[in-house]
Scaffold this motif. Sequence first.
Motif, PDB file in Angstrom:
ATOM      1  N   LYS A   1       0.827  -1.208   0.000  1.00  8.83           N
ATOM      2  CA  LYS A   1       0.000   0.000   0.000  1.00  8.83           C
ATOM      3  C   LYS A   1       0.864   1.262   0.000  1.00  8.83           C
ATOM      4  O   LYS A   1       0.523   2.258  -0.645  1.00  8.83           O
ATOM      5  CB  LYS A   1      -0.932   0.002   1.210  1.00  8.83           C
ATOM      6  N   ALA A   2       1.969   1.222   0.732  1.00  8.04           N
ATOM      7  CA  ALA A   2       2.871   2.376   0.790  1.00  8.04           C
ATOM      8  C   ALA A   2       3.399   2.707  -0.606  1.00  8.04           C
ATOM      9  O   ALA A   2       3.413   3.866  -1.027  1.00  8.04           O
ATOM     10  CB  ALA A   2       4.020   2.107   1.751  1.00  8.04           C
ATOM     11  N   LYS A   3       3.832   1.682  -1.328  1.00  5.52           N
ATOM     12  CA  LYS A   3       4.357   1.891  -2.679  1.00  5.52           C
ATOM     13  C   LYS A   3       3.258   2.350  -3.634  1.00  5.52           C
ATOM     14  O   LYS A   3       3.495   3.162  -4.528  1.00  5.52           O
ATOM     15  CB  LYS A   3       5.008   0.605  -3.185  1.00  5.52           C
ATOM     16  N   GLU A   4       2.053   1.832  -3.430  1.00  3.80           N
ATOM     17  CA  GLU A   4       0.921   2.237  -4.268  1.00  3.80           C
ATOM     18  C   GLU A   4       0.593   3.705  -4.050  1.00  3.80           C
ATOM     19  O   GLU A   4       0.348   4.450  -4.999  1.00  3.80           O
ATOM     20  CB  GLU A   4      -0.291   1.374  -3.930  1.00  3.80           C
TER      21      GLU A   4
ATOM     22  N   SER B   1      15.928   2.051  -2.822  1.00  3.41           N
ATOM     23  CA  SER B   1      15.389   0.955  -2.006  1.00  3.41           C
ATOM     24  C   SER B   1      13.915   1.173  -1.683  1.00  3.41           C
ATOM     25  O   SER B   1      13.160   0.214  -1.502  1.00  3.41           O
ATOM     26  CB  SER B   1      16.191   0.820  -0.708  1.00  3.41           C
ATOM     27  N   LEU B   2      13.490   2.442  -1.626  1.00  2.00           N
ATOM     28  CA  LEU B   2      12.081   2.760  -1.367  1.00  2.00           C
ATOM     29  C   LEU B   2      11.255   2.779  -2.653  1.00  2.00           C
ATOM     30  O   LEU B   2      10.040   2.974  -2.604  1.00  2.00           O
ATOM     31  CB  LEU B   2      11.961   4.114  -0.674  1.00  2.00           C
ATOM     32  N   GLU B   3      11.941   2.612  -3.797  1.00  2.00           N
ATOM     33  CA  GLU B   3      11.290   2.617  -5.116  1.00  2.00           C
ATOM     34  C   GLU B   3      10.563   3.937  -5.384  1.00  2.00           C
ATOM     35  O   GLU B   3       9.440   3.957  -5.872  1.00  2.00           O
ATOM     36  CB  GLU B   3      10.328   1.433  -5.245  1.00  2.00           C
ATOM     37  N   ILE B   4      11.228   5.026  -5.057  1.00  2.00           N
ATOM     38  CA  ILE B   4      10.661   6.356  -5.313  1.00  2.00           C
ATOM     39  C   ILE B   4      11.053   6.786  -6.716  1.00  2.00           C
ATOM     40  O   ILE B   4      12.234   6.935  -7.022  1.00  2.00           O
ATOM     41  CB  ILE B   4      11.175   7.389  -4.280  1.00  2.00           C
ATOM     42  N   ASP B   5      10.043   7.001  -7.564  1.00  2.00           N
ATOM     43  CA  ASP B   5      10.322   7.418  -8.940  1.00  2.00           C
ATOM     44  C   ASP B   5       9.811   8.828  -9.216  1.00  2.00           C
ATOM     45  O   ASP B   5       9.679   9.235 -10.362  1.00  2.00           O
ATOM     46  CB  ASP B   5       9.692   6.430  -9.928  1.00  2.00           C
TER      47      ASP B   5
ATOM     48  N   ALA C   1       0.891   9.705  -5.520  1.00  2.00           N
ATOM     49  CA  ALA C   1       1.106  10.971  -4.816  1.00  2.00           C
ATOM     50  C   ALA C   1       1.599  12.069  -5.750  1.00  2.00           C
ATOM     51  O   ALA C   1       2.258  11.808  -6.757  1.00  2.00           O
ATOM     52  CB  ALA C   1       2.100  10.771  -3.674  1.00  2.00           C
ATOM     53  N   ASP C   2       1.269  13.318  -5.379  1.00  2.00           N
ATOM     54  CA  ASP C   2       1.806  14.471  -6.093  1.00  2.00           C
ATOM     55  C   ASP C   2       3.208  14.823  -5.585  1.00  2.00           C
ATOM     56  O   ASP C   2       3.982  15.472  -6.294  1.00  2.00           O
ATOM     57  CB  ASP C   2       0.891  15.693  -5.894  1.00  2.00           C
ATOM     58  N   PHE C   3       3.504  14.375  -4.373  1.00  2.00           N
ATOM     59  CA  PHE C   3       4.747  14.791  -3.714  1.00  2.00           C
ATOM     60  C   PHE C   3       5.109  13.730  -2.675  1.00  2.00           C
ATOM     61  O   PHE C   3       4.231  13.086  -2.107  1.00  2.00           O
ATOM     62  CB  PHE C   3       4.520  16.150  -3.036  1.00  2.00           C
ATOM     63  N   VAL C   4       6.409  13.545  -2.450  1.00  2.00           N
ATOM     64  CA  VAL C   4       6.874  12.540  -1.489  1.00  2.00           C
ATOM     65  C   VAL C   4       7.805  13.195  -0.470  1.00  2.00           C
ATOM     66  O   VAL C   4       8.716  13.948  -0.843  1.00  2.00           O
ATOM     67  CB  VAL C   4       7.614  11.380  -2.192  1.00  2.00           C
ATOM     68  N   VAL C   5       7.555  12.927   0.806  1.00  2.00           N
ATOM     69  CA  VAL C   5       8.474  13.315   1.875  1.00  2.00           C
ATOM     70  C   VAL C   5       9.212  12.051   2.305  1.00  2.00           C
ATOM     71  O   VAL C   5       8.614  11.112   2.824  1.00  2.00           O
ATOM     72  CB  VAL C   5       7.721  13.929   3.065  1.00  2.00           C
ATOM     73  N   CYS C   6      10.489  12.029   2.046  1.00  2.00           N
ATOM     74  CA  CYS C   6      11.321  10.862   2.336  1.00  2.00           C
ATOM     75  C   CYS C   6      12.049  11.105   3.669  1.00  2.00           C
ATOM     76  O   CYS C   6      12.855  12.036   3.777  1.00  2.00           O
ATOM     77  CB  CYS C   6      12.322  10.636   1.210  1.00  2.00           C
ATOM     78  N   VAL C   7      11.754  10.273   4.672  1.00  2.00           N
ATOM     79  CA  VAL C   7      12.291  10.471   6.018  1.00  2.00           C
ATOM     80  C   VAL C   7      13.494   9.551   6.242  1.00  2.00           C
ATOM     81  O   VAL C   7      13.449   8.353   5.949  1.00  2.00           O
ATOM     82  CB  VAL C   7      11.215  10.203   7.090  1.00  2.00           C
TER      83      VAL C   7
END
Length: 498
Positions: free
Chosen positions: A328-331, A363-367, A336-342
């Motif tokens: 669900k997190a990856k979905e 590793s978080l698969e943020i594209d 999302a319009d924007f990602v906050v990577c902690v």
Amino acid sequence: MLRILLSGKIRKLTPTSEGTRNTFFVPLISLKTLFSDHKRSSTIYALSSGYGKCGVAVIRISGPSASLALEKMTKISNLKPRIALLRKIHDPETKEVLDRGLCLWFPGPNSFTGEDSVEFHIHGGPAVITSVLNALSKLRFQVAPPGEFTRRAFLNGKLDLTEAEGIGDLIEAETEKQRRQASNQASGSLRRLYDSWRVTLLNVLASLEAYIDFAEEHSVESTVLEDAKTTVQKLSKEIEQHLSDGRKGEILRSGIHVTILGEPNVGKSSLLNLLSRKDAAIVTSSPGTTRDVIELTINICGYPMILADTAGIRDNPENEIEIEGIRKAKEYCKKADFVVCVISAECNIQNSLEEYLEQYKSSLEIDKERVLFVLNKVDLLEEEDKKKWKKRNIIPISCKTEEGLKNLINALGQCFEEMCGDPKEENPVISHARYRNHLLHVVKYLEEYLKKTEIPDYDMAISLQDIRGAARELGKITGTISTEEILGVIFKNFCIGK
């Protein structure tokens, strides 16, 4: 057919200061014919202010018999327009005094709906409101369905559809930027823009039809064809530029969807709680506490942020529940319009900081291109270490001590301004997907017309259908040309009493 020819010269149409919706339109569909079965002869009423206990409640009545409410319930006989009178309000049958409040009379067409209208400003207790509404029903008035007042304003030419939808957005606005965008639209910023484009197309259409019918008989300019092509090319580029706005207005209207991503136990839920100022998510020292997605709407510098806290992402999840949470997190990240990577200040950096950030993001698969890195738990670091992170445009914060919170909010505000802009009346943006859909059709029609003009000895009469199609699509945005189905979709989401 549209033919305008005066003394061998084509008269051009120009928008008036009040727009063009009441001055000229292609008679493809008559609104009077289209809505001839609409029951505008009825008189409607509803509570226009919100339900619940309040100091003052406003009840609105609109329709041909609206004046009866004043005559039968307040004994006001000499009606004076737009003057507030303090009167006792009676039940029309029992003559019982229901309340004492302000009564206002707005004769049509100089009212919001364009019809005769009355307003009662009464005390806002539930019992008082109910008694006055029950009294109005005894006059055989009809309860107004959601959006009926605004719908009648549109049908009576007081608003166009973009202004009506702007009013709906204004009611729903939760932040200052949303309010400003909706206010600009409700005051006609988009209508003026789209009307000007439509008038341009109507002038081209008039010129070309006159050229076809009268070129040999009258002294119609020989440059008409080239001028029309140039105008269409220019208009097409202008609309394409309007469309290439990155969906700023639509994102602002619906809210900026932001997803918090990171490994387990980096402080994602703590960040959600800190920004929302409430204990919305459970926070423990054990990693993997968050399993499902938690969403909250937060006002950041006037922009609406729909913030989603997600499960921590790691390579070896412990059970099926955690696997589903990671999915669900990856979905959510993809949508999302924007990602906050902690990132946690306790992280183990073996190579350079740049390599670590790239590996972490991978590793978080943020594209996404729109990513803001946040370093949490900086209360565990020395000042020299904090400076190293700041140099990489990473926002250092501590959810425990709230260090860096202001900087984080300002950074989010700057990012959101780049995404949504700052709403301005002189530069309106597309706020509804409906407008974008019609404008894409306009561009397609204009492109088809321009393609036909490149063909030697093309049939000009056939090519005019593309100009008419483009004008029709613009008319559908403002409601000059519309359908009952479109109106149903627009007004069904309005609140009762508006």
